[in-house]
Motif scaffolding. Structure first.
Motif, PDB file in Angstrom:
ATOM      1  N   GLN A  83       0.184  -6.926  -0.588  1.00  0.00           N
ATOM      2  CA  GLN A  83       1.106  -7.705   0.242  1.00  0.00           C
ATOM      3  C   GLN A  83       1.083  -7.208   1.684  1.00  0.00           C
ATOM      4  O   GLN A  83       1.340  -7.966   2.607  1.00  0.00           O
ATOM      5  CB  GLN A  83       2.522  -7.624  -0.330  1.00  0.00           C
ATOM      6  CG  GLN A  83       2.709  -8.421  -1.607  1.00  0.00           C
ATOM      7  CD  GLN A  83       4.162  -8.433  -2.065  1.00  0.00           C
ATOM      8  OE1 GLN A  83       4.639  -7.505  -2.716  1.00  0.00           O
ATOM      9  NE2 GLN A  83       4.874  -9.483  -1.723  1.00  0.00           N
ATOM     10  N   ASP A  84       0.779  -5.934   1.856  1.00  0.00           N
ATOM     11  CA  ASP A  84       0.588  -5.358   3.183  1.00  0.00           C
ATOM     12  C   ASP A  84      -0.908  -5.289   3.450  1.00  0.00           C
ATOM     13  O   ASP A  84      -1.643  -4.616   2.714  1.00  0.00           O
ATOM     14  CB  ASP A  84       1.206  -3.964   3.260  1.00  0.00           C
ATOM     15  CG  ASP A  84       2.700  -3.980   2.972  1.00  0.00           C
ATOM     16  OD1 ASP A  84       3.344  -4.974   3.320  1.00  0.00           O
ATOM     17  OD2 ASP A  84       3.195  -3.000   2.389  1.00  0.00           O
ATOM     18  N   PRO A  85      -1.407  -5.990   4.472  1.00  0.00           N
ATOM     19  CA  PRO A  85      -2.857  -6.129   4.664  1.00  0.00           C
ATOM     20  C   PRO A  85      -3.517  -4.870   5.216  1.00  0.00           C
ATOM     21  O   PRO A  85      -3.106  -4.357   6.268  1.00  0.00           O
ATOM     22  CB  PRO A  85      -2.964  -7.281   5.679  1.00  0.00           C
ATOM     23  CG  PRO A  85      -1.674  -7.230   6.432  1.00  0.00           C
ATOM     24  CD  PRO A  85      -0.634  -6.768   5.455  1.00  0.00           C
ATOM     25  N   PRO A  86      -4.542  -4.344   4.544  1.00  0.00           N
ATOM     26  CA  PRO A  86      -5.292  -3.199   5.094  1.00  0.00           C
ATOM     27  C   PRO A  86      -5.962  -3.524   6.434  1.00  0.00           C
ATOM     28  O   PRO A  86      -6.268  -2.610   7.198  1.00  0.00           O
ATOM     29  CB  PRO A  86      -6.347  -2.927   4.010  1.00  0.00           C
ATOM     30  CG  PRO A  86      -5.759  -3.486   2.746  1.00  0.00           C
ATOM     31  CD  PRO A  86      -4.978  -4.693   3.176  1.00  0.00           C
ATOM     32  N   SER A  87      -6.171  -4.808   6.733  1.00  0.00           N
ATOM     33  CA  SER A  87      -6.798  -5.200   8.001  1.00  0.00           C
ATOM     34  C   SER A  87      -5.939  -4.825   9.211  1.00  0.00           C
ATOM     35  O   SER A  87      -6.425  -4.841  10.345  1.00  0.00           O
ATOM     36  CB  SER A  87      -7.061  -6.711   8.011  1.00  0.00           C
ATOM     37  OG  SER A  87      -5.851  -7.433   7.828  1.00  0.00           O
TER      38      SER A  87
END
Length: 312
Positions: free
Chosen positions: A98-102
């Motif tokens: 849900q939290d983007p590594p990008s």
């Protein structure tokens, strides 16, 4: 070469683990000017999470893990991560994507500019129920207005912390933890990044309404005594009102000779005051319970590292 650690608390995350690893692998390959460490903290998972982490470690030297002896809760699992990460900074990220590594490269850029705590504020909260969103905002509002320091609203655990912050957090060994408040309490130079939180890719969240409510109680009782002060003020106000009513009815009876009536009102008042007393006793009990748990001085967690040495 600077080293960046990625901390991933895990509890029954077998459905999303490989997807997360693929995203992190892309990140590591694209940022080869840093040394990387990915630390998984297995918080007593009951599925195949631990075995999957071990398989990842066999094929990738960047992977490390800490296996807790049972489920100690996410807050204490993160403390285990603080104790074992070895990087110059640390990024905390959930395994559900849900939290983007990008967003991590942007965090690193801000860190290189001198910010010690780069946190991600949610512009949107994904597919959450209306009542859950409202209660979350209400909780942050109450906590922010009852503490002596700023509580960041709509901010989760997704953030980058410098080694200075990590060392400060390691010193805070309280058992009843609320890390979102501790991140604010330690201070240091902070930077905000706004993002839209996605939906869970696979699997089911272990956070139901009751567990989130318990976490809210932990947050409030960890950082403010406002409930006790509110109970004192309300209790004093009710006692003053009751005394005024007593003087009024006694005077009315002596002057006008009126009989004291109102059995139903009397019973309702007794039940009301009894309920208020039980409520205040419950509030007091929350704080007494916290004192009881802290005085036992048990370790926040017990862990096995990858080499299976017991960490006391």
């Amino acid at each position: 070469m600077k080293k960046i650690s990625i901390l991933v608390p895990c509890y029954n995350e077998e459905a999303t683990l490989h997807l997360l690893y693929m995203e992190l692998r892309k990140l590591i390959d694209s940022q080869n000017n840093y040394e990387w460490e990915v630390l998984f903290v297995n918080d007593g998972s009951k599925d195949n999470t631990l075995n999957l982490i071990k398989e990842l470690r066999k094929n990738d030297y960047h992977i490390n893990y800490v296996d807790l002896s049972r489920n100690f809760g996410k807050e204490n699992a993160m403390l285990a991560g603080f104790d074992f990460v070895t990087g110059d900074c640390m990024v905390i990220i959930d395994a559900d994507l849900q939290d983007p590594p990008s967003l991590i490269p942007t965090m690193i850029q801000e860190w290189e500019q001198g910010y010690l705590d780069v946190y991600a504020r949610r512009a949107g909260r994904g597919k959450e129920s209306w009542i859950r969103k409202k209660f979350s905002l209400l909780f942050y509002h109450i906590l922010d207005h009852s503490t002596r320091f700023d509580i960041l609203q709509n901010v989760g655990d997704f953030r980058l912390l410098d080694r200075v912050c990590i060392n400060a957090l390691k010193k805070l060994r309280e058992n009843e933890r609320y890390n979102k408040g501790l991140f604010c309490w330690i201070g240091y130079k902070k930077k905000e990044i706004v993002f839209n939180r996605g939906d869970r890719i696979a699997g089911q969240s272990s956070w139901n309404f009751l567990s989130l409510f318990n976490l809210a109680i932990e947050g409030i009782t960890s950082f403010t005594t406002a409930p006790l002060r509110f109970a004192s003020i309300l209790g004093g106000s009710i006692a003053l009102m009751a005394f005024c009513f007593l003087i009024f009815y006694v005077t009315k009876t002596l002057v006008y000779g009126d009989e004291v009536k109102g059995f139903t009102t009397l019973i309702a008042s007794i039940f009301f005051l009894g309920g208020i007393q039980l409520l205040f006793i419950g509030i007091l009990g929350e704080y007494v319970g916290r004192i009881f748990n802290e005085t036992k001085r048990r370790p926040p967690y017990i862990a096995y590292q990858y080499n299976e040495n017991i960490i006391q």
